[in-house]
Structure formats: C-alpha cells, structure tokens
Write a protein that holds these residues in place. Structure first.
Motif, PDB file in Angstrom:
ATOM      1  N   TYR A   1       0.049  16.262  34.417  1.00  0.00           N
ATOM      2  CA  TYR A   1       0.191  15.221  33.458  1.00  0.00           C
ATOM      3  C   TYR A   1      -0.859  14.771  32.610  1.00  0.00           C
ATOM      4  CZ  TYR A   1       1.397  10.231  32.227  1.00  0.00           C
ATOM      5  OH  TYR A   1       1.560   9.257  31.477  1.00  0.00           O
ATOM      6  N   HIS A   2      -0.642  14.737  31.484  1.00  0.00           N
ATOM      7  CA  HIS A   2      -1.434  14.476  30.381  1.00  0.00           C
ATOM      8  C   HIS A   2      -1.706  12.886  30.034  1.00  0.00           C
ATOM      9  CE1 HIS A   2      -1.453  18.477  29.499  1.00  0.00           C
ATOM     10  NE2 HIS A   2      -2.191  18.421  28.469  1.00  0.00           N
ATOM     11  N   VAL A   3      -2.856  12.106  30.494  1.00  0.00           N
ATOM     12  CA  VAL A   3      -2.907  10.800  30.730  1.00  0.00           C
ATOM     13  C   VAL A   3      -3.379  10.317  29.019  1.00  0.00           C
ATOM     14  CG1 VAL A   3      -4.540   8.865  31.217  1.00  0.00           C
ATOM     15  CG2 VAL A   3      -3.988  10.588  33.003  1.00  0.00           C
ATOM     16  N   ARG A   4      -2.836   9.238  28.628  1.00  0.00           N
ATOM     17  CA  ARG A   4      -2.864   8.968  27.411  1.00  0.00           C
ATOM     18  C   ARG A   4      -4.504   8.400  27.143  1.00  0.00           C
ATOM     19  NH1 ARG A   4       1.513   4.588  25.979  1.00  0.00           N
ATOM     20  NH2 ARG A   4       3.032   6.071  26.056  1.00  0.00           N
ATOM     21  N   ILE A   5      -4.870   9.243  26.206  1.00  0.00           N
ATOM     22  CA  ILE A   5      -6.471   8.772  25.851  1.00  0.00           C
ATOM     23  C   ILE A   5      -6.631   8.450  24.430  1.00  0.00           C
ATOM     24  CG2 ILE A   5      -7.231  10.503  27.708  1.00  0.00           C
ATOM     25  CD1 ILE A   5      -7.601  12.393  25.176  1.00  0.00           C
ATOM     26  N   GLY A   6      -7.750   7.846  23.725  1.00  0.00           N
ATOM     27  CA  GLY A   6      -7.939   7.361  22.496  1.00  0.00           C
ATOM     28  C   GLY A   6      -8.716   8.358  21.865  1.00  0.00           C
TER      29      GLY A   6
ATOM     30  N   GLU B   1       0.991  17.835  22.306  1.00  0.00           N
ATOM     31  CA  GLU B   1       0.611  18.239  23.722  1.00  0.00           C
ATOM     32  C   GLU B   1       1.939  18.214  24.638  1.00  0.00           C
ATOM     33  OE1 GLU B   1      -3.829  16.005  23.948  1.00  0.00           O
ATOM     34  OE2 GLU B   1      -1.994  14.681  24.728  1.00  0.00           O
ATOM     35  N   PRO B   2       1.945  18.602  26.010  1.00  0.00           N
ATOM     36  CA  PRO B   2       3.008  18.635  26.645  1.00  0.00           C
ATOM     37  C   PRO B   2       3.784  17.371  27.101  1.00  0.00           C
ATOM     38  CG  PRO B   2       1.335  20.226  27.698  1.00  0.00           C
ATOM     39  CD  PRO B   2       0.757  19.195  26.466  1.00  0.00           C
ATOM     40  N   ASN B   3       5.072  17.361  27.069  1.00  0.00           N
ATOM     41  CA  ASN B   3       5.668  16.102  27.449  1.00  0.00           C
ATOM     42  C   ASN B   3       5.662  14.909  26.752  1.00  0.00           C
ATOM     43  OD1 ASN B   3       7.849  15.464  29.304  1.00  0.00           O
ATOM     44  ND2 ASN B   3       6.340  14.132  30.649  1.00  0.00           N
TER      45      ASN B   3
ATOM     46  N   LEU C   1     -10.448  13.472  36.840  1.00  0.00           N
ATOM     47  CA  LEU C   1      -9.547  13.465  35.886  1.00  0.00           C
ATOM     48  C   LEU C   1     -10.176  13.383  34.572  1.00  0.00           C
ATOM     49  CD1 LEU C   1      -6.517  12.740  35.512  1.00  0.00           C
ATOM     50  CD2 LEU C   1      -7.015  10.364  35.102  1.00  0.00           C
ATOM     51  N   LYS C   2     -11.471  12.847  34.502  1.00  0.00           N
ATOM     52  CA  LYS C   2     -12.148  13.057  33.232  1.00  0.00           C
ATOM     53  C   LYS C   2     -12.704  14.474  32.837  1.00  0.00           C
ATOM     54  CE  LYS C   2     -16.082  11.070  30.769  1.00  0.00           C
ATOM     55  NZ  LYS C   2     -17.186  10.120  30.845  1.00  0.00           N
ATOM     56  N   GLU C   3     -13.302  15.085  34.133  1.00  0.00           N
ATOM     57  CA  GLU C   3     -13.670  16.449  33.648  1.00  0.00           C
ATOM     58  C   GLU C   3     -12.586  17.380  33.712  1.00  0.00           C
ATOM     59  OE1 GLU C   3     -15.604  17.234  37.538  1.00  0.00           O
ATOM     60  OE2 GLU C   3     -16.963  15.577  37.302  1.00  0.00           O
ATOM     61  N   ASN C   4     -11.274  17.059  33.897  1.00  0.00           N
ATOM     62  CA  ASN C   4     -10.253  17.905  33.503  1.00  0.00           C
ATOM     63  C   ASN C   4      -9.465  17.378  32.132  1.00  0.00           C
ATOM     64  OD1 ASN C   4      -8.629  20.276  34.390  1.00  0.00           O
ATOM     65  ND2 ASN C   4      -7.300  19.000  34.883  1.00  0.00           N
ATOM     66  N   PHE C   5     -10.308  16.834  31.403  1.00  0.00           N
ATOM     67  CA  PHE C   5      -9.833  16.169  29.903  1.00  0.00           C
ATOM     68  C   PHE C   5      -8.530  15.383  30.194  1.00  0.00           C
ATOM     69  CE2 PHE C   5     -11.099  20.983  29.384  1.00  0.00           C
ATOM     70  CZ  PHE C   5     -11.982  20.749  28.507  1.00  0.00           C
ATOM     71  N   TYR C   6      -8.656  14.568  31.057  1.00  0.00           N
ATOM     72  CA  TYR C   6      -7.562  13.485  31.483  1.00  0.00           C
ATOM     73  C   TYR C   6      -6.471  14.256  31.873  1.00  0.00           C
ATOM     74  CZ  TYR C   6     -11.310  10.161  30.366  1.00  0.00           C
ATOM     75  OH  TYR C   6     -12.692   9.757  30.159  1.00  0.00           O
ATOM     76  N   VAL C   7      -6.376  15.179  32.379  1.00  0.00           N
ATOM     77  CA  VAL C   7      -5.047  15.705  32.666  1.00  0.00           C
ATOM     78  C   VAL C   7      -5.081  15.815  34.251  1.00  0.00           C
ATOM     79  CG1 VAL C   7      -3.515  17.691  32.530  1.00  0.00           C
ATOM     80  CG2 VAL C   7      -4.724  17.239  30.649  1.00  0.00           C
ATOM     81  N   SER C   8      -4.116  15.622  34.961  1.00  0.00           N
ATOM     82  CA  SER C   8      -3.899  15.589  36.269  1.00  0.00           C
ATOM     83  C   SER C   8      -3.783  16.964  36.661  1.00  0.00           C
ATOM     84  CB  SER C   8      -2.707  14.721  36.749  1.00  0.00           C
ATOM     85  OG  SER C   8      -2.420  15.318  38.229  1.00  0.00           O
ATOM     86  N   PRO C   9      -4.864  17.365  37.637  1.00  0.00           N
ATOM     87  CA  PRO C   9      -4.684  18.700  38.274  1.00  0.00           C
ATOM     88  C   PRO C   9      -3.676  18.957  39.314  1.00  0.00           C
ATOM     89  CG  PRO C   9      -6.855  17.532  39.061  1.00  0.00           C
ATOM     90  CD  PRO C   9      -5.852  16.623  38.199  1.00  0.00           C
TER      91      PRO C   9
ATOM     92  N   ILE D   1       3.346  24.048  21.475  1.00  0.00           N
ATOM     93  CA  ILE D   1       2.796  22.941  22.449  1.00  0.00           C
ATOM     94  C   ILE D   1       1.422  23.468  23.123  1.00  0.00           C
ATOM     95  CG2 ILE D   1       3.268  21.753  24.727  1.00  0.00           C
ATOM     96  CD1 ILE D   1       6.387  21.984  23.984  1.00  0.00           C
ATOM     97  N   ILE D   2       0.430  22.675  22.936  1.00  0.00           N
ATOM     98  CA  ILE D   2      -0.898  23.010  23.716  1.00  0.00           C
ATOM     99  C   ILE D   2      -1.372  22.113  24.376  1.00  0.00           C
ATOM    100  CG2 ILE D   2      -3.229  23.338  22.486  1.00  0.00           C
ATOM    101  CD1 ILE D   2      -2.146  24.093  20.061  1.00  0.00           C
ATOM    102  N   GLU D   3      -1.863  22.698  25.645  1.00  0.00           N
ATOM    103  CA  GLU D   3      -2.496  21.966  26.899  1.00  0.00           C
ATOM    104  C   GLU D   3      -3.715  21.484  26.238  1.00  0.00           C
ATOM    105  OE1 GLU D   3      -2.474  22.982  30.858  1.00  0.00           O
ATOM    106  OE2 GLU D   3      -0.733  24.695  30.231  1.00  0.00           O
ATOM    107  N   ARG D   4      -4.094  20.411  26.822  1.00  0.00           N
ATOM    108  CA  ARG D   4      -5.259  19.508  26.171  1.00  0.00           C
ATOM    109  C   ARG D   4      -6.513  20.488  26.102  1.00  0.00           C
ATOM    110  NH1 ARG D   4      -5.307  13.842  28.127  1.00  0.00           N
ATOM    111  NH2 ARG D   4      -3.830  13.427  26.703  1.00  0.00           N
ATOM    112  N   LYS D   5      -6.645  21.131  27.628  1.00  0.00           N
ATOM    113  CA  LYS D   5      -7.841  21.874  27.515  1.00  0.00           C
ATOM    114  C   LYS D   5      -7.922  22.830  26.704  1.00  0.00           C
ATOM    115  CE  LYS D   5      -5.527  25.028  30.920  1.00  0.00           C
ATOM    116  NZ  LYS D   5      -5.332  25.230  32.363  1.00  0.00           N
TER     117      LYS D   5
END
Length: 291
Positions: free
Chosen positions: A53-58, A222-224, A41-49, A262-266
């Motif tokens: 799903y874009h996990v909330r980050i700080g 970010e999406p959604n 998840l971390k390697e994928n910018f906290y986005v579920s491959p 809308i821009i995906e985190r990566k």
C-alpha cells in the motif's frame, strides 16, 4: 431554495485541513488492516512492506526521494493566495487559508524546486494534499507556470506530481482559469522541445486531471491511485449503475489507455530519469555514486 440543495448533516466529518499526508505515531495501519512500524514505512518510501500500500505523502517526501542527497533550491516559495471574491462558506476563505498554513507549515497546495536527479538538473512541481485537499487555486497555477518558465529558460526537464481534489471552489472562475494557463505553458514547453513527465498520485481528480495531469509526454501513476474527473460516487449516482471493481484506479486507467505506465515508488527516480533520457535520445544514466 429547494430542500434538494440543503444538506442537513455534513457528509465528510474530517476537516480537510486535519488530514495529514505523512503518518504520525509509532505504528501505521493500512486500509487492508496490516500494522507497520512507521520507521520501517519511512525507510521503504512510505510503502507498506506487508501489502504494497502506497501511503499518501507530500512534496517534502517526493523531493527527498527524487533529488540527489535531498539537495534542491525551492522556487517562488513565498507566493500566497489572495481572496479577490471575499469568499465565505462555513468559514471565511482567508481564515481557511490561515488555518491550513499554520497546520501544514505550507504556503499553498504545491511546492516547486530545482535540483539534481541522477546528476542532472530537474525541475519538480509537487502537490500537497494536506493543504485544502491539494486544491488548485491561483497560487498552484502561477507556481506551475513559473516553474515551466524556469524549465524553458534553463532547458531543464519538468516533472509534475499531481495529488489533488480538483479546483479550489473558494476561488471560483479564478481557479478554473488555471487549467487554461497551465495547459498553455505546457504547450510552450513542448514547443521548446523540453521533456514533461506527469506523475499522477492518489488522488488525481477534477480540474487537475482535466488539464496538466494528462498532458505529459508520458503519463505515469503510482499503484492503485484514484485518477478521475468526477469521482466514483458521483459517476455511480449519475448513471445509476454499479461500477466495475477497481474503477478509476491506476490499473483500470492504464488498461483503458489513459496512462503509459504504473511505477512503484521505490522505482520512481530510476524510471523518471530513464524516460527523460529516452525522450531526449541521450545515453541512459545510472544513479551517481555518493561519497
């Protein structure tokens, strides 16, 4: 007082201070039920491959994503909130602040920094939802204002990443004044001809949406992500109508003209720098090669 205003049970059982932005443990379960390895998840910018799903980050994670080699100088790092109203709800505001600071290791709900992104200076203000629900109080308003002043003085583009439940009720009108203050500073930034990019992340609601989150030269999300003034539950209760699917999510908001993209985190780093170059009519930069 009418029983109308008395709440027998607390509606939300999890204390805001207990909600963490970044997943802990070996595995993370997305809302759709997919199980993901937290390292992956971390390697994928906290986005579920599995399901995107874009996990909330700080702020920490956004700085790492956006600044070259994660190098930056934090601005006004030591500013903390006062309690001029001596406010107390289920606990004293001063105690609430202290607890949030100890749990999150943050001073307040926003961090501001300057560093290189694609080889060029960028000032970033990033909100932290883990700190009292990313609520906007005097410190948030002051740090945004000072970061904008830094941008104007040094002629550096400004990026603000919103993630907030809205105004901090424990500061009452002091909190609401931040909407005016930050909007006035953004007007000065615009007069100076310096780009301002707004990025709305999940959730961007209340006073943040009603002020700086919607004032970008371009407004991204970010999406959604939930982007709203009053949330869907309040709207439904007020109107008495069922809401359309995806109501107030990024895709719905984009369709209704409140967002530009809308821009995906990566893709955030590339897209933000692309639009900074386009706004300034400069040659398009590419990611600098690291040694």
């Amino acid at each position: 007082m009418s029983s109308w205003f008395k709440r027998k049970d607390k509606g939300i059982q999890t204390a805001t201070e207990d909600k963490k932005d970044v997943p802990k443990g070996l595995w993370y379960k997305t809302p759709s039920g997919k199980i993901v390895d937290t390292e992956e998840l971390k390697e994928n910018f906290y986005v579920s491959p599995e399901d995107g799903y874009h996990v909330r980050i700080g702020s920490n994670e956004y700085f790492e994503i956006l600044f070259d080699e994660n190098k930056y100088k934090e601005l006004d790092a030591k500013i903390t909130a006062k309690d001029p109203l001596k406010f107390s709800d289920t606990k004293k505001y001063t105690d609430r602040l202290k607890e949030a600071q100890e749990k999150t290791k943050l001073k307040d709900a926003i961090r501001t920094a300057v560093g290189k992104s694609y080889g060029k200076d960028l000032v970033i203000a990033a909100m932290d939802f883990a700190f009292i629900g990313g609520s906007m109080g005097s410190v948030v308003g002051e740090k945004i204002s000072r970061a904008i002043t830094y941008s104007i003085k040094n002629k550096i583009p400004f990026l603000l990443i919103s993630k907030s439940g809205g105004a901090r009720m424990q500061e009452a009108s002091y909190s609401l004044m931040q909407m005016v203050k930050t909007s006035a500073k953004l007007a000065q930034l615009a007069e100076a001809g310096i780009p301002y990019i707004s990025l709305c992340t999940d959730p961007t609601t209340g006073g943040t949406t009603a002020s700086y989150a919607m004032l970008g030269d371009v407004n991204f999300a970010e999406p959604n992500a939930l982007i709203a003034f009053a949330g869907p539950r309040v709207v439904k209760d007020t109107t008495g109508k069922d809401l359309p699917e995806g109501f107030q999510r990024s895709e719905f908001v984009l369709e209704h003209g409140f967002l530009d993209k809308i821009i995906e985190r990566k893709n955030l780093k590339k897209q933000i720098n692309l639009y900074i170059d386009l706004i300034q009519n400069l040659p398009i930069r590419t990611e600098p090669k690291t040694e």
